[in-house]
Design a protein around this motif. Sequence first.
Motif, mmCIF file in Angstrom:
data_model
loop_
_atom_site.group_PDB
_atom_site.id
_atom_site.type_symbol
_atom_site.label_atom_id
_atom_site.label_comp_id
_atom_site.label_asym_id
_atom_site.label_seq_id
_atom_site.Cartn_x
_atom_site.Cartn_y
_atom_site.Cartn_z
ATOM 1 N N GLN A 552 -71.637 -17.008 3.594
ATOM 2 C CA GLN A 552 -70.785 -16.201 2.710
ATOM 3 C C GLN A 552 -70.489 -14.842 3.323
ATOM 4 O O GLN A 552 -69.336 -14.371 3.341
ATOM 5 N N VAL A 553 -71.521 -14.199 3.847
ATOM 6 C CA VAL A 553 -71.322 -12.890 4.476
ATOM 7 C C VAL A 553 -70.523 -13.040 5.769
ATOM 8 O O VAL A 553 -69.670 -12.201 6.088
ATOM 9 N N GLY A 554 -70.765 -14.118 6.511
ATOM 10 C CA GLY A 554 -70.009 -14.351 7.737
ATOM 11 C C GLY A 554 -68.522 -14.473 7.480
ATOM 12 O O GLY A 554 -67.697 -13.890 8.196
ATOM 13 N N VAL A 555 -68.149 -15.236 6.436
ATOM 14 C CA VAL A 555 -66.735 -15.386 6.086
ATOM 15 C C VAL A 555 -66.166 -14.062 5.588
ATOM 16 O O VAL A 555 -65.021 -13.704 5.900
ATOM 17 N N GLU A 556 -66.963 -13.316 4.831
ATOM 18 C CA GLU A 556 -66.495 -12.015 4.332
ATOM 19 C C GLU A 556 -66.170 -11.081 5.493
ATOM 20 O O GLU A 556 -65.146 -10.389 5.494
ATOM 21 N N TYR A 557 -67.025 -11.061 6.512
ATOM 22 C CA TYR A 557 -66.754 -10.219 7.681
ATOM 23 C C TYR A 557 -65.513 -10.712 8.420
ATOM 24 O O TYR A 557 -64.689 -9.906 8.884
ATOM 25 N N ALA A 558 -65.364 -12.024 8.548
ATOM 26 C CA ALA A 558 -64.176 -12.550 9.225
ATOM 27 C C ALA A 558 -62.914 -12.121 8.497
ATOM 28 O O ALA A 558 -61.908 -11.746 9.127
#
Length: 895
Positions: A552-558
């Motif tokens: 979830q955090v990875g997609v948010e950063y992307a």
Amino acid sequence: MNYGKEATEKKIDLIYSKKKKYTTRVLLTFFKTFLILCLFAVLVTSSIGIGIFMGIIDSAPELNVDSIVPVGYATTVYDSAGNLTDTLVQTGSNREEASYDELPKDLINAFVAIEDSRFWQHNGIDLRSISRAAVGVLTGKNLGGGSTLTQQLIKNNVFNGGMETSFGARLERKIQEQYLALQLTRSMDRKLILTNYLNTINLGNNTLGVKVAARRYFNKNVSDLTLSECAVIAGITQNPSRLNPITGQEANAEKRKVILQYMYEQGYITKEQQEEALADDVYARIQNIDTANRENSNPYSYFTDELIQQVKDTLMEKLGYTDTQAHNLIYSGGLQIYTTQDPSLQTIVDEEVNNPENYAVKRYSIEYRLSVTHADGTTEHFSEKSMRTWHADVREDNFDGLYDTEEAIDADIEAYKAYLLKEGDTVIGERLTKVLEPQVSFVLMDQKTGQVKAISGGRGSKTASLTLNRATNTLRQPGSTFKIISSFAPAIDARGATLGTVYYDAPYTVGNKTFSNWYSQGYTGYSSIRDGIIYSMNIVAVRCLMETVTPQVGVEYANNFGITSLTATDYNAATALGGLTKGVSNLELTAAYAAIANGGVYTKPIFFTKILDHDGKILINNEPETHRVLKDSTAFLLTDAMSDSMEANRKFGSSINSTSTRAKIPNMSSAGKSGTTSKNNDIWFVGYTPYFTAGIWAGCDDNQKLTSRNGGTSFHKDIWRKIMTRVHDGKDDPGFSVPDSVETAVICRKSGKLAIPGVCDEDPRGDATYTEYFAKGSVPTDLCDVHVRATVCSITGLLPNSGCPKSTKIRLALPADAESTTDDSDYAMPTKKCSGHRASTITPTTAASESGGSLNQTPETLPPAGTSSLGPGYGPGGGASVLPRAGVSNGPGRD
């Protein structure tokens, strides 16, 4: 006559006859009534006529300067050096405005002579011309029209060219036109009236206005036209389709003679000038120019294709235009668009992308369309996909859609048509486009401003405008380039990780998916985030995402990095490796890396700096959108690791080599990341210098696997290096500056914690300590808990019994769940005691296996923490003590 008594009495009686009196009175009364009725009819008719006339006048369109100025101007596009690069135009909209001072006197006189000889004297309508035209209508002779130039201007610009279909409508328009001509002549200078007229008129071949006509027919500025050329242009306007000098040369030549004669008779030119103009072989010159124009007619560039979309989006977002309104303004609003494109850099990109020497092979794919009407009257349409099916089902030849030569394409199509077409079939349409493979896209931008300096949407000739743009509107799987975006950047920026944070590199399972590395050398055991970046380690990236970051955090950063193509199905472990549902565009991926290059500040890529309207006023000042994605410390740490990846490093204790050395730019600091998808369908390199960020993608349009037959999987790095080397020619190397938010510490590369002198630097494979960069406040405070000084049997390497010869060794405490063999397994802490000295041939691997690799072993001695001296090659981001081997390729698979 009879004057006798009897005759006289009869006359007297007739005079006094009542019957006669009544008859005369009746006739007189009728005559008076008739006259009154006629007068009344005339008055009523006149009143009605005047009323109708006044009604027509009252309903005339409002006349002002704006309604007279012609519309439908071409939009011009300029690069960053001010060069005209493209003209955006649709039918009826390619006007360019000329001022009165630009118009040559011969051109003005030619139009006045043929169209309105009394233009400078009449008051907007010319009664002589109207009378002459009326006589011509009555006699059936063509004696010329009655409209003045002023009326023609009003007809073109106020009444949309006068396209009425009925006599009544035409009569109404004519009355209003004459009325408005009188009004306009009183309110507008005649020079301005004439200028607007000459900027308005249709001059054939989708050419509007004399300025465009001068360039279209003579390839010169309107101010440079000769007398002969002026007469040619003036001869077009009465019938542009029949009289244009390209397709109507003979008719235009006759009209030119008439115009030159009129000019002579009206005193505008001398006899000598007339004869000189008639002797000019002007039409041969026009044909030569027309041929050159058609040969040099090019579609919009890939840059302009994306520019148009960005301008449209901006007009809709910032000014509230609808899609249709924005489209019309772009193509007919006469805008001036100033772009960010650097012509010298664009030339470099185009040359290298299209240089055949940069590709080991040249293959082709095709876009093929065939329409056939069968003998029974039915129609079918076929494509290259139909051909692939034919190859698979009929020929059974495992055809992959790629051809080695153009001749092979032609032969294959003929064979396919021979199979397909039956007796009585008719081919009603066929189109073939040959596409070079493998394809490439390239994006070059200034990370500080967000300005895109150059792009290439593909190699080979661009055959049409607004077509497939592989740089901007094509989504491809990003491979390992996405490890930085979705895993490592958020781990360091938001989850407390550092470049030294370690993960155990061994087969790793999430759900029913077991991940492995791209290389064939096995697994390396404890590996840091820096290692994960330099050597593109899949396990490190996946464990980092799943154990530290979360999808979830990875997609948010992307998303914050400007990646707009992610979906709800991308919240999974594969996102760490760029295994996305849809993929990403080169433009967005390059812009994401530009944010790292820009100290963590994302700047939305822009293709233009400003737009001026037709009057030269600023319509949009394009200030790029920016927001912070990463701390400046995070951006530097990632930069330093990616810069390390471009050096010829060998991983500590392993034979794995860094993945980006082939892209290294001579004499310029650079950082970047490669990416290759698991089936070698897509290959990437995205990187940057202190000046520019650039991304390159290569692959086949139909996702064919890249093999040695298709060019291999590393040629794109050569292209990136060549382009960036030329781009930076003559520039000083300022290096990547270290922000104040960063500090250094000596750590152990196997634990990511503070190194223990005399322990970590005595790893059996060499010195495992190095100086690492950290964001201030994130330096670890714990000592290394992986390296252990242990007393072992000097023969078996197991824990010694009372009779064993003893020695002190540095061993590693492995994770409790470590089951697979890694490079660290050979040096694991033993947990079993030696049962004898039968194992003179026991290897360290066997000993480690027998030991069980327990985490609970305590070192025999634990020296105090301290700073050890660094061995050769162990500065910030230093490599292993094993000498690096340069030029080793990445090998197959996902990197």
